[in-house]
Design a protein around this motif. Structure first.
Motif: not given
Length: 511
Positions: A168-197
């Motif tokens: 999930v982290i790898l996919a998020t990194r590849n979809i976003l630019t390094p700047e976007q991932f560093d700014e807010w994209g790192w939060r996405v894997p945390f948000w994804v969990s609510i769907v799986m739960v």
């Protein structure tokens, strides 16, 4: 319970495993993103201290796992397996989602690390209740003589959860630019969990109670005070301590060395590109995961003890040679530099505090295809270098991108460590379930498991990183191996206790 019947057991395993896998995913994205999180929730003045603080917060989630084991284990032995591990699933999912919503240190100051710590503690409590429930639930559905095989499916969930977190982290990194991932994209894997739960909750809601527990309850044979019966009874307490010191303590450090410390070592000590590390670790985990099932199945044939002890002994003997080989494989000191390709770029850049920093970027290439980049940031104030404790304030970030042959060499060396993990971890659920009677099983097996894994295993990244950092500061030539003393010593103690005191029990006994 029939010795042949496996009817419905796949439904039981998939429902149990999915929830447990999601809990591990939630728990591990924090560790997988430790390097990024350290810059978001902690003061950025000292990157090493921030990283160690992140590891300490990560470890805090492990330290409270035994308390979760006691609280939810007691609940599971009183009201049942099913309802207890539905509560743990929702608690874990909610805490994970909220970690992804916390504003950064720059926005809310010390409230940021405090809120992260509180949510991390809730994650630890939830996981403390989850695993014992899932392992007990599956074992109590499994046919006699096949408990090792069926419970080993639960054992894969921790590794699968770690693998999915990396993907999930790898996919998020590849979809976003390094700047976007560093700014807010790192939060996405945390948000994804609510769907799986949510999906897992719906599956678990339709499950039945464990037949063994339901029978004990209908016959009035459940415990009225599981904590007192588990730990106040000297005979049972002896088995709890034996399970901890003779099995789960060693299993815990082998698990975390083979998967978590390997990742931390590759990223922070060897400075290998983060995406390359996630990918190679993911491949090693895919290749190794079937061996959980294999060693679980084998333990039904030959017993649990010798497989687990064999895994610990191999780890004790081979960790230092393996990590030395890992370090030497990619060390640029052993490579030939193409001097004509070296570039050094110096520039002034405005930082987040709107002051200027001097940035020196050095790029090097090597004959075998390895590339090396070092970014040195010299912090300035009014045009002069900032001095902290008598030293210039300089941050250095090194990134090494390795070639294909080095990549496969590292995959193999991590895979070997995963094999040790599967040997100690594959049979352990069946081993623990068989140690304790049904009425106090959830409580009794959960505590040694979570002390062994949560405290002895969970503290490993922080303790080992501290040993390495300390040895490096003292100028030790093989500083990178110093972190291994912790798992080697703990596993050695566990091996001796296990070999002397644990009996290779009858696998075909009824639970």
């Amino acid at each position: 319970m029939s010795t042949k019947s496996t009817k419905g057991i796949w439904k039981v395993i998939s429902a149990s495993s999915m929830g447990t896998m999601i809990e591990w995913y939630d728990f591990y994205i924090f560790g997988s993103l430790a390097v990024v999180i350290s810059t978001k929730f902690f003061p950025s003045d000292n990157p090493t201290a921030a990283f160690l603080s992140t590891l300490a917060t990560f470890a805090a989630g492990f330290v409270v796992r035994p308390f979760g084991a006691l609280f939810f284990g007691r609940l599971g032995d009183l009201i049942g397996r099913k309802y207890t591990f539905m509560v743990t699933l929702l608690l874990m999912g909610g805490a994970t989602f909220l970690i992804g919503c916390i504003p950064s240190y720059e926005t809310i100051g010390f409230m940021a690390p405090l809120l992260v710590l509180i949510l991390r503690l809730l994650q630890g409590l939830a996981l403390g209740g989850e695993y014992g429930g899932a392992a007990t639930y599956v074992a109590e559905h499994a046919p006699v003589g096949q408990r090792g095989y069926w419970t080993s499916w639960i054992q894969t969930t921790a590794t699968v959860g770690l693998f999915i977190s990396l993907m999930v982290i790898l996919a998020t990194r590849n979809i976003l630019t390094p700047e976007q991932f560093d700014e807010w994209g790192w939060r996405v894997p945390f948000w994804v969990s609510i769907v799986m739960v949510g999906v897992s909750y719906l599956i678990r809601k339709n499950m039945d109670e464990s037949p063994v527990f339901a029978k004990a309850k209908s016959e009035g044979k459940t415990s009225t005070n599981p904590l007192k019966e588990s730990f106040g009874n000297r005979y049972n307490l002896k088995f709890v301590l034996l399970a901890l010191f003779g099995a789960t303590m060693g299993q815990g450090v082998v698990w975390y060395t083979g998967q978590f410390y390997a990742m931390s070592f590759l990223k922070t000590v060897m400075s290998i590109d983060s995406s390359q590390v996630d990918t190679l670790l993911g491949i090693a985990l895919i290749l190794g995961t079937p061996f959980f099932i294999f060693f679980g199945w084998l333990s039904d044939k030959v017993g649990r003890k010798y497989i687990m002890m064999g895994g610990m002994l191999l780890a004790i003997l081979l960790y230092r040679p393996i990590y030395k080989q890992m370090y030497e494989t990619t060390s640029v000191k052993n490579k030939t530099e193409m001097v004509e390709k070296t570039t050094v770029l110096a520039e002034l850049k405005e930082n987040k505090k709107q002051t200027m920093d001097s940035i020196y970027t050095t790029n090097k290439e090597y004959v075998d295809g390895t590339t090396f980049q070092e970014i040195k940031t010299v912090h300035l104030e009014n045009g002069a270098v900032i001095v902290v404790d008598g030293k210039p304030k300089v941050d250095t970030k090194t990134t090494i991108k390795i070639n294909s042959s080095d990549n496969w060499a590292l995959i193999f060396l991590v895979f070997v460590q995963v094999i040790f993990v599967t040997m100690v971890y594959g049979p352990i659920a069946a081993f623990l379930v068989e140690m304790f009677p049904v009425k106090i099983r959830y409580t009794s097996m959960s505590l040694p498991y979570h002390v062994g894994n949560g405290i002895f295993g969970g503290l490993l990244p922080a303790i080992s990183t501290y040993f390495v950092t300390n040895a490096k500061d003292l100028g030790h030539p093989e500083f990178y191996l110093e972190g291994l003393w912790y798992p080697i010593v703990i596993a050695a103690v566990s091996f001796v206790v296990g070999m002397v005191y644990i009996k290779n029990k009858d696998k075909n006994a009824h639970v």
